[in-house]
Design an enzyme around this catalytic site. Structure first.
Site, PDB file in Angstrom:
ATOM      1  N   CYS A  45       0.838  -1.221   0.000  1.00 25.87           N
ATOM      2  CA  CYS A  45       0.000   0.000   0.000  1.00 25.87           C
ATOM      3  C   CYS A  45       0.858   1.251   0.000  1.00 25.87           C
ATOM      4  O   CYS A  45       0.540   2.241  -0.665  1.00 25.87           O
ATOM      5  CB  CYS A  45      -0.900   0.035   1.234  1.00 25.87           C
ATOM      6  SG  CYS A  45      -2.020  -1.352   1.359  1.00 25.87           S
TER       7      CYS A  45
HETATM    8  C1  BEZ Z   1       0.620  -4.611   1.819  1.00 21.28           C
HETATM    9  O1  BEZ Z   1       0.012  -3.604   1.494  1.00 21.28           O
HETATM   10  O2  BEZ Z   1       1.828  -4.671   1.788  1.00 21.28           O
HETATM   11  C2  BEZ Z   1      -0.154  -5.843   2.246  1.00 21.28           C
HETATM   12  C3  BEZ Z   1      -1.335  -5.714   2.915  1.00 21.28           C
HETATM   13  C4  BEZ Z   1      -2.010  -6.842   3.321  1.00 21.28           C
HETATM   14  C5  BEZ Z   1      -1.471  -8.092   3.038  1.00 21.28           C
HETATM   15  C6  BEZ Z   1      -0.273  -8.219   2.336  1.00 21.28           C
HETATM   16  C7  BEZ Z   1       0.406  -7.073   1.929  1.00 21.28           C
END
Ligand code: BEZ
Length: 211
Positions: A45
Site C-alpha cells: 500500500c
Molecule cells: C501490503 O500492502 O503490503 C499488504 C497488505 C495486506 C497483506 C499483504 C500485503
C-alpha cells in the site's frame, strides 16, 4: 450485492486526511478513482500511494480525482502519510478516507470474507462525471496495482464517450481504434474522415478520432 458497471456510485460522508467530505460533492463534475487498501503501514500500500502521488498531474490532466480508503482511523492515516512521503520520496497530494466503521467498505463491497474477513481487498472503481460506475477491479492484497493501466482505461473511456469507437487489446492513447460494430459501412466516411481499413466486416480500424 456487488456493484456492477452502470450502477450509481454510492454516496457517503467520511473523514479524510484532507478533511470531511461528501463524496459526490467532492467529485463535482470530475471523473473519480476510488481505491481501497487492506491496512495502514503495509508495504505494498505504501508503494501504491506514493506512486499515485507522483502521477497526480497525469490524473489532473484527465480531470480525474483520486481518493484512497483504508479501514484504519484518521490518526493512523496521518502517521502513515509521513512514512509514505519519506520512503517513496514524494508528497502526498490526494485524500485517504478513514473508514473504521467500514461504511465505505460495505457500500462498495470491498471486504471479501474468503480473502480476509476484516480488511478490504484492493478494489478499484472508476466513476464517471454522471456518478455511475465505469470500471471495477479487484486485486489480491499481495499484488500492487498497475496505475498506468488505470490511465489507459480512463483514456479509452473518455474517448468512447464521444466517438463511436472501441479500443483494441493493449491500446494506448494515440493508436488506431476499432469502429463500433453498430456503425453501418455507409456511415463510416462521414463519421471517420481520417479514413478506415476493413480487415473483416466486423473488424474495422480508424485513426484515433480525437487526436
Ligand atoms: C501490503 O500492502 O503490503 C499488504 C497488505 C495486506 C497483506 C499483504 C500485503
Amino acid at each position: 450485492m456487488a456493484l456492477r458497471l452502470g450502477d450509481d456510485a454510492p454516496n457517503f460522508s467520511a473523514e479524510t486526511t484532507e478533511g470531511k467530505i461528501d463524496f459526490h460533492q467532492w467529485l463535482g463534475s470530475s471523473w473519480g478513482i476510488l481505491f481501497s487498501h487492506p491496512k495502514d503501514f503495509t508495504p505494498v500500500c505504501t508503494t501504491e500511494l506514493g506512486t499515485v502521488a507522483k502521477m497526480k498531474s497525469d490524473f489532473d490532466k484527465r480531470n480525474v480525482k483520486v481518493i484512497a480508503v483504508s479501514v484504519d482511523p484518521i490518526a493512523s492515516h496521518h502517521g502513515w502519510l509521513s512514512d509514505i512521503n519519506e520512503t517513496q520520496n514524494t508528497q502526498m497530494n490526494f485524500p485517504i478516507i478513514a473508514d473504521p466503521q467500514r461504511t465505505v467498505a460495505g457500500l462498495y463491497d470491498m471486504i471479501h470474507p474468503k480473502a480476509d474477513d476484516t480488511f478490504t481487498v484492493r478494489s478499484v472503481f472508476i466513476i464517471g462525471p454522471d456518478k455511475k460506475i465505469k470500471l471495477t477491479l479487484t486485486y489480491p492484497a499481495s499484488t500492487g496495482r498497475n496505475f498506468p493501466e488505470l490511465l489507459r482505461v480512463i483514456d479509452s473511456l473518455q474517448l468512447t464517450v464521444n466517438h463511436k469507437v472501441a479500443t483494441p487489446a493493449n491500446w494506448q492513447d494515440g493508436q488506431d481504434c476499432i469502429i463500433s460494430p453498430a456503425v453501418k459501412d455507409v456511415d463510416v466516411p462521414k463519421l471517420f474522415p481520417k479514413g478506415s481499413r476493413t480487415i473483416k466486416p466486423y473488424l474495422r480500424y480508424t485513426p484515433q478520432p480525437n487526436k
